[in-house]
Design a protein around this motif. Structure first.
Motif, short mmCIF file in Angstrom:
data_model
loop_
_atom_site.label_atom_id
_atom_site.label_comp_id
_atom_site.label_asym_id
_atom_site.label_seq_id
_atom_site.Cartn_x
_atom_site.Cartn_y
_atom_site.Cartn_z
N VAL A 82 0.71 -1.16 -0.10
CA VAL A 82 -0.32 -0.07 -0.02
C VAL A 82 1.05 1.33 -0.08
CG1 VAL A 82 -1.87 1.09 1.37
CG2 VAL A 82 -1.66 -1.34 1.37
N GLY A 142 5.81 4.23 11.38
CA GLY A 142 5.04 3.67 10.27
C GLY A 142 3.87 2.95 11.27
N ALA A 143 2.92 2.32 10.56
CA ALA A 143 1.69 1.66 11.23
C ALA A 143 2.23 0.40 12.08
CB ALA A 143 0.84 1.22 10.25
N THR A 144 3.21 -0.04 11.68
CA THR A 144 3.73 -1.26 12.68
C THR A 144 4.12 -0.56 13.85
OG1 THR A 144 4.80 -2.27 10.73
CG2 THR A 144 5.36 -2.87 12.88
N ASN A 147 1.12 0.62 15.77
CA ASN A 147 0.12 -0.57 16.51
C ASN A 147 0.89 -0.95 17.53
OD1 ASN A 147 -2.08 -1.24 14.54
ND2 ASN A 147 -0.67 -2.43 13.07
N HIS A 183 -3.54 -7.59 10.75
CA HIS A 183 -2.31 -7.43 9.85
C HIS A 183 -1.18 -7.98 10.67
CE1 HIS A 183 1.19 -5.14 8.11
NE2 HIS A 183 0.17 -4.87 6.93
N SER A 185 1.67 -6.81 11.21
CA SER A 185 2.44 -6.03 12.13
C SER A 185 1.93 -5.99 13.47
CB SER A 185 2.52 -4.70 11.58
OG SER A 185 1.21 -3.92 11.40
N GLY A 237 -10.01 -1.80 7.31
CA GLY A 237 -9.35 -1.75 6.20
C GLY A 237 -8.41 -2.95 6.02
N VAL A 239 -5.70 -5.46 4.15
CA VAL A 239 -4.85 -5.14 3.35
C VAL A 239 -5.04 -6.02 1.87
CG1 VAL A 239 -2.52 -4.38 3.94
CG2 VAL A 239 -2.87 -6.87 4.15
N ASP A 264 -6.72 -1.33 13.66
CA ASP A 264 -5.87 -0.68 12.77
C ASP A 264 -6.48 -0.10 11.40
OD1 ASP A 264 -3.76 -0.71 10.87
OD2 ASP A 264 -3.07 -2.53 11.25
N ALA A 266 -4.78 1.67 9.06
CA ALA A 266 -3.53 2.53 8.65
C ALA A 266 -4.02 2.89 7.33
CB ALA A 266 -2.57 1.17 8.24
N PHE A 267 -4.70 2.67 6.38
CA PHE A 267 -4.81 3.28 5.23
C PHE A 267 -6.36 3.54 5.31
CE2 PHE A 267 -4.96 -1.18 3.88
CZ PHE A 267 -5.74 -1.11 2.76
N ASP A 293 -1.69 5.38 8.97
CA ASP A 293 -0.34 5.55 8.21
C ASP A 293 -0.32 6.91 7.94
OD1 ASP A 293 2.01 4.35 8.00
OD2 ASP A 293 1.22 2.71 7.21
N HIS A 295 2.45 7.66 5.62
CA HIS A 295 3.38 7.36 4.28
C HIS A 295 2.31 6.57 3.33
CE1 HIS A 295 5.38 4.37 6.74
NE2 HIS A 295 4.36 3.66 6.17
N LYS A 296 1.11 6.34 3.73
CA LYS A 296 0.14 5.58 2.60
C LYS A 296 -0.65 6.66 1.93
CE LYS A 296 0.75 1.02 4.63
NZ LYS A 296 0.27 0.17 5.37
C1 LIG Z 1 0.62 -1.10 5.79
C2 LIG Z 1 -0.14 -1.41 6.99
C3 LIG Z 1 0.62 -1.80 8.31
C4 LIG Z 1 2.04 -1.69 8.29
O1 LIG Z 1 2.47 -0.47 8.33
P1 LIG Z 1 3.94 0.10 8.11
O2 LIG Z 1 3.64 1.68 7.79
O3 LIG Z 1 4.42 -0.83 6.84
O4 LIG Z 1 4.76 -0.11 9.27
C5 LIG Z 1 -0.31 -2.14 9.34
N1 LIG Z 1 -1.44 -2.33 9.19
C6 LIG Z 1 -2.26 -2.14 7.85
C7 LIG Z 1 -3.61 -2.51 7.86
C8 LIG Z 1 -1.39 -1.65 6.95
O5 LIG Z 1 -1.90 -1.59 5.74
#
Ligand SMILES: *Cc1c(COP(=O)(O)O)cnc(C)c1O
Length: 469
Positions: A82, A142-144, A147, A183, A185, A237, A239, A264, A266-267, A293, A295-296
């Motif tokens: 993503v 990041g999202a990792t 989380n 996810h 992560s 959402g 992935v 979560d 993230a996007f 996130d 950077h997405k």
């Molecule tokens: C991308 C993503 C992550 C991990 O994010 P990073 O920015 O790569 O650390 C976690 N959860 C979801 C749902 C994601 O799409």
């Protein structure tokens, strides 16, 4: 080295001009940049130079050795993982982050006060995503890590419910975590936090072709815990297919049972930017913590994400991340320092690119990016649906298309097709496995991508599949 350093300092304006020229040339030709470099010969690792070369020469060396392997990952047809792009304003903010080189900790006091920028950026994020202001947020890589940060506070909360201070005592018993399609992560975070990924209780999904949590099964599993508090990790959402848990139903369960609710998003959280899609996250503001996130879909450079934890838990959060033995336990916002609220100590002014971009394009700018990406994903999904060689593995719910080869007898050729497609350098997608099928994901997250790109991608796919067949 002394001479080089002195010269560089004197010539800083000249050096920045070179970088500016190279940077704008790169960004202006991003659409033509290859999305992968097949059969690349990676240069051998060099030795540390004794005296160094000075920056201008080093730019030349970089351009010779590594620039050719830089792929157009922020370009319009990089649909793997993503992967967001970078808006012009975010590039400006990112450059200035480096120039000013703040160690972002505090909002007042002596020295650095750049955390004010970060708090304002978090406020923008809440307003962009139409979340209430009662979340305390900050920037991580990041999202990792988001989380991880949220689940670390959840762990502290769960400990308190069991009359333990996990930050001080460590984890000494099994803590239950319920989830359906986390996810990877989040699973990694459970491992890092000592909660153990094996202690996760997997909830059924809504059906074999869904990734969203089955609410009846969730309630069943909760009842089995017999009043024991737990952590729920839910998805805003997924992935693979961008499926959303039913937050309205989970909210009702939260009124009845005692658990920490983490989302979560993230996007997927960016669905909130659009009137058409915000129903997907309805009631998410009742969660205790949320991952977003940047950077997405915010389209700022790596590494940028936000954690959001309800402000009422700020004492728990400070206990979790406290960096001193005698934490200030009055009003933490009165003497606010990020080093007591998140994993890192020293950190750059991570929020600035996001601040620039949200200031530059506003709420409507992001609504347009989100709606454009969703419409591209839908159009691409339609092309897939009507084709002779491909089929969808899931409906296009938002911005990601999950598909495979139409003929199930050709399942073994999915990888080969994807490899050949990516080797064209015109488009990049990533593999997945969904609903008993090897599949391919195409995620539309870049503000630059257009209809022309979608057509070019689909044409390239048809050329490649003709070669596979
Ligand atoms: C991308 C993503 C992550 C991990 O994010 P990073 O920015 O790569 O650390 C976690 N959860 C979801 C749902 C994601 O799409």
């Amino acid at each position: 080295m002394k001479e080089h350093l002195k010269n560089d300092a004197v010539n800083i304006s000249h050096l920045l001009d070179i970088i500016k020229k190279q940077g704008s040339e790169y960004l202006n030709s991003l659409a033509d940049r290859a999305t992968s470099v097949p059969n690349v010969s990676v240069p051998e690792l060099a030795d540390l130079p004794e005296n160094g070369y000075g920056t201008e020469e080093v730019i030349r060396i970089f351009n010779e050795r590594f620039e050719p392997v830089m792929v157009g990952s922020s370009g319009p047809r990089y649909l793997g993982f993503v992967t967001g792009g970078t808006t012009p304003a975010s590039v400006a903010g990112d450059w200035l982050t480096t120039i000013y080189d703040q160690n972002t900790q505090s909002t007042k006091g002596q020295g650095d006060i750049s955390a004010n920028v970060e708090l304002e950026t978090v406020k923008f994020i809440l307003e962009l995503l139409e979340l209430p202001h009662h979340f305390l947020g900050g920037f991580v890589t990041g999202a990792t890590m988001s989380n991880f940060t949220c689940l670390a506070v959840a762990r502290q909360w769960l400990g308190k419910e069991k009359s333990r201070d996990v930050a001080k005592e460590g984890v000494s018993e099994v803590f239950r975590v319920l989830t359906a399609t986390p996810h990877s992560s989040s699973v990694k975070s459970l491992a890092l936090l000592g909660l153990g990924s094996n202690n996760m209780i997997k909830i059924k999904t809504e059906g074999s072709d869904r990734e969203a949590i089955s609410v009846p099964d969730l309630e069943e599993q909760i009842k089995r815990l017999d009043g024991e508090p737990f952590i729920l990790i839910s998805s805003g959402g997924t992935v693979n297919t961008v499926d959303f848990d039913d937050f309205m139903e989970i909210r009702k369960l939260k009124e009845q049972y005692n658990f920490w609710w983490h989302i979560d998003a993230a996007f997927g959280g960016f669905a909130a930017c659009s009137e058409h899609y915000k129903h997907l996250v309805k009631d998410w503001e009742y969660a205790d913590s949320i991952t977003v996130d940047c950077h997405k879909w915010l389209n700022v450079p790596y590494e940028s994400a936000v954690f959001l934890v309800k402000e009422e838990y700020r004492i728990l959060q400070m206990e979790t991340f406290q960096n001193s033995n005698a934490p200030y336990l009055g009003d933490p916002l009165d003497n606010f320092g990020y080093l007591n609220f998140l994993p890192e100590n020293s950190r750059r002014l991570k929020a600035l690119p996001a601040w620039f971009s949200m200031m530059a394009y506003g709420k409507n700018g992001y609504r347009d990016i989100v709606e454009n990406n969703v419409s591209l994903a839908r159009n691409f999904g339609r092309l897939i649906e009507n084709s002779n060689d491909f089929k969808l593995l899931a409906p296009v719910r938002l911005n990601t298309v999950c598909f495979t080869l139409k003929d199930d007898a050709k399942q073994n050729e999915v990888e080969k097709f994807l490899e050949m497609l990516n080797d064209t350098g015109k488009v990049f997608m990533t593999p997945t496995f969904y609903n008993q099928h090897k599949g391919i994901r195409a995620a539309f997250v870049n503000w630059i991508t257009s209809e022309t790109d979608v057509q070019l991608i689909f044409d390239t796919m048809n050329e490649v599949i003709a070669d596979v067949n």
